[in-house]
Write an enzyme that holds these catalytic residues in place. Structure first.
Site, PDB file in Angstrom:
ATOM      1  N   GLU A  97       0.839  -1.212   0.000  1.00  8.56           N
ATOM      2  CA  GLU A  97       0.000   0.000   0.000  1.00  8.56           C
ATOM      3  C   GLU A  97       0.870   1.257   0.000  1.00  8.56           C
ATOM      4  O   GLU A  97       1.119   1.852   1.047  1.00  8.56           O
ATOM      5  CB  GLU A  97      -0.945   0.013   1.218  1.00  8.56           C
ATOM      6  CG  GLU A  97      -2.051  -1.022   1.132  1.00  8.56           C
ATOM      7  CD  GLU A  97      -3.140  -0.868   2.210  1.00  8.56           C
ATOM      8  OE1 GLU A  97      -2.937  -0.065   3.151  1.00  8.56           O
ATOM      9  OE2 GLU A  97      -4.166  -1.553   2.090  1.00  8.56           O
ATOM     10  N   GLU A 152      -6.426  -7.275  -1.148  1.00 10.07           N
ATOM     11  CA  GLU A 152      -6.894  -7.098   0.229  1.00 10.07           C
ATOM     12  C   GLU A 152      -8.272  -6.489   0.194  1.00 10.07           C
ATOM     13  O   GLU A 152      -8.508  -5.521  -0.536  1.00 10.07           O
ATOM     14  CB  GLU A 152      -5.965  -6.108   0.961  1.00 10.07           C
ATOM     15  CG  GLU A 152      -5.355  -6.653   2.218  1.00 10.07           C
ATOM     16  CD  GLU A 152      -4.602  -5.575   2.979  1.00 10.07           C
ATOM     17  OE1 GLU A 152      -3.365  -5.585   2.902  1.00 10.07           O
ATOM     18  OE2 GLU A 152      -5.254  -4.742   3.656  1.00 10.07           O
TER      19      GLU A 152
END
Ligand code: GCU
Length: 463
Positions: free
Chosen positions: A292, A384
């Site tokens: 991320e 995710e």
């Protein structure tokens, strides 16, 4: 050297495999006992099975031909064990009866270092011919053996699909069919490694029927940077555990804080070099190179990907690579941007996908619509998601989660849910104290998010 030799007897050893489910059988055929054209059986490099290996003549066209005796017609995985002490790939044409594919046999580091590489195929009942022919003037590698695995109907996800590759904006299996994978992410290996043991992984493969395990290795926050050897070995182990159960594995370089992936570029080079060198013969991996990114522009992320991907490709030409996107892999939406910056300026590499992460109680229609639009233009993989808020905690929004799941089914977007641990937060599927002893199968130790996502992973696959 040109030398031809025919040995009538085939050494076929039938062994029962260790897979938990479904039942599988594996038969081993030693190369030194097969038909050899332009090559010689030798034993001067240690580590071979049987009585030796075949040293291919260094010419195009040298081959080893195996005759398989197969009980029932159906899918099979062919695994070649080989060594290549040079740094040059020695590709071979693998002809299974009348169907030929090309397979890479990259360097293994030394002639006594043996590795395996697999492909899926369909075999007839009875005799089948598998011929491995060198296609370049270097000839073939040193070939130790061929193992043929056949499964019960359907088989494992990896048996059914083999080596994945990106096809247009979709993920395809080895036969070129568009597929969707569904599975679970681990929590951080520095905190919840005890949730990834024989029983829990058996449950993930057998009871949850997951196609994929995401191996989430943090870099900071007491992760990789504190002990690269320990964490790399944990990843090696989990790759083997997923492989033994016929699941795909995503190797997740879980950079998060700091949010600039370039901060960890040299660590990523070291880590992925070792992973790719060790596992490049496997057909069940995906490499996620930046979990991320945050606080940085798309061009900064792109620059990181453009530097790291060629390092991986040196050792592993085939494994799909997943690239994180701006603002916590939101395709930029959480920074007020969108997928267009990627469409206008994509990463300079092939066989890659972009990632999108969402948490359904925080991320509504704008995010859903962005994923939907993006998936029509660039290859997307949701590595995710949670049914709760972006912290992985709080109340679940199952209604919105279902809208995402329906969209991902319709567009064949693969997904992985966060997370397979017993952390206190609502997004950890197991109740606190479940690890390490379980039970992991069934629903008795699941939180509401766990019950919900297990149901959606267990539904029949489209492959
Ligand atoms: C070396 C090595 C052999 C190998 C050969 C090759 O001679 O010892 O085992 O087959 O290189 O390049 O093919």
């Amino acid at each position: 050297m040109h030398r031809s030799m025919r040995l009538a007897a085939l050494a076929a050893i039938v062994i029962a495999s260790l897979h938990a489910a479904p039942a599988q059988a594996a038969t081993t055929y030693e190369a030194e006992s097969a038909t050899i054209s332009q090559g010689v059986a030798e034993s001067n490099h240690a580590g071979y099975s049987g009585t030796g290996f075949v040293n291919y003549a260094n010419v195009t066209g040298s081959y080893v031909e195996f005759t398989l005796d197969n009980a029932t017609a159906g899918p099979a995985t062919l695994t070649f064990r080989y060594a290549n002490g040079t740094t040059a790939n020695r590709p071979m044409a693998i002809a299974v009866n009348d169907t030929t594919t090309t397979k890479d046999f990259p360097g293994t580091g030394a002639w006594a270092t043996w590795q395996e590489t697999s492909l899926t195929t369909t075999l007839n009942a009875g005799a089948n011919t598998v011929r491995a022919t060198a296609t370049t003037s270097g000839g073939g590698p040193n070939l130790d053996r061929l193992t043929v695995s056949t499964g019960s109907a359907g088989g494992t996800p990896v048996q059914a699909n083999g080596q994945l590759r990106v096809c247009g904006v979709k993920l395809c299996n080895e036969q070129g069919k568009q597929i969707q994978l569904r599975g679970m992410s681990s929590h951080g290996l520095q905190w919840y490694y005890q949730c990834l043991n024989t029983a829990s992984l058996d449950a993930l493969a057998g009871d949850w029927k997951a196609d994929v395990l995401r191996i989430s290795m943090y870099i900071q926050e007491d992760g990789y940077e504190t002990n690269p050897r320990l964490f790399t070995d944990r990843v090696h182990n989990l790759i083997e555990q997923a492989t033994a159960r016929g699941m795909y594995a995503i190797v997740d370089w879980h950079m998060l804080t700091p949010g600039d992936p370039n901060y960890n570029l040299s660590r990523a080079r070291t880590f992925f070099t070792e992973i790719a060198q060790r596992h490049n013969g496997k057909n069940n991996l995906l490499y996620e190179i930046a979990n991320e990114p945050n606080g940085v522009s798309w061009s900064t992320i792109r620059n990181y990907a453009n530097q790291l991907i060629p390092v991986i490709r040196q050792y592993d030409p085939e494994t799909p690579i997943l690239v994180g996107t701006r603002a916590w892999s939101s395709l930029g939406v959480s920074d007020g941007a969108s997928e267009t910056e990627i469409i206008n300026n994509p990463v300079s590499a092939t066989n890659i996908m972009y990632t999108f992460h969402f948490y359904a109680a925080s991320h509504g229609t704008e995010y859903l619509n962005t994923l939907s639009r993006a998936a029509d233009r660039i290859p997307m993989f949701v590595t995710e998601f949670g049914t709760q808020t972006a912290s992985g905690d709080g109340g679940n929004n199952f209604t919105r989660s279902q809208q995402y799941v329906d969209l991902m089914a319709q567009k064949k977007i693969s997904w992985v849910n966060w997370n397979y641990s017993d952390d206190m937060r609502s997004g950890a599927v197991f109740t606190q104290g479940t690890c390490p002893n379980g039970p992991f199968a069934g629903t008795s130790r699941l939180k509401p998010a766990g019950v919900w996502v297990r149901d959606r992973i267990r539904t029949a696959d489209d492959f």
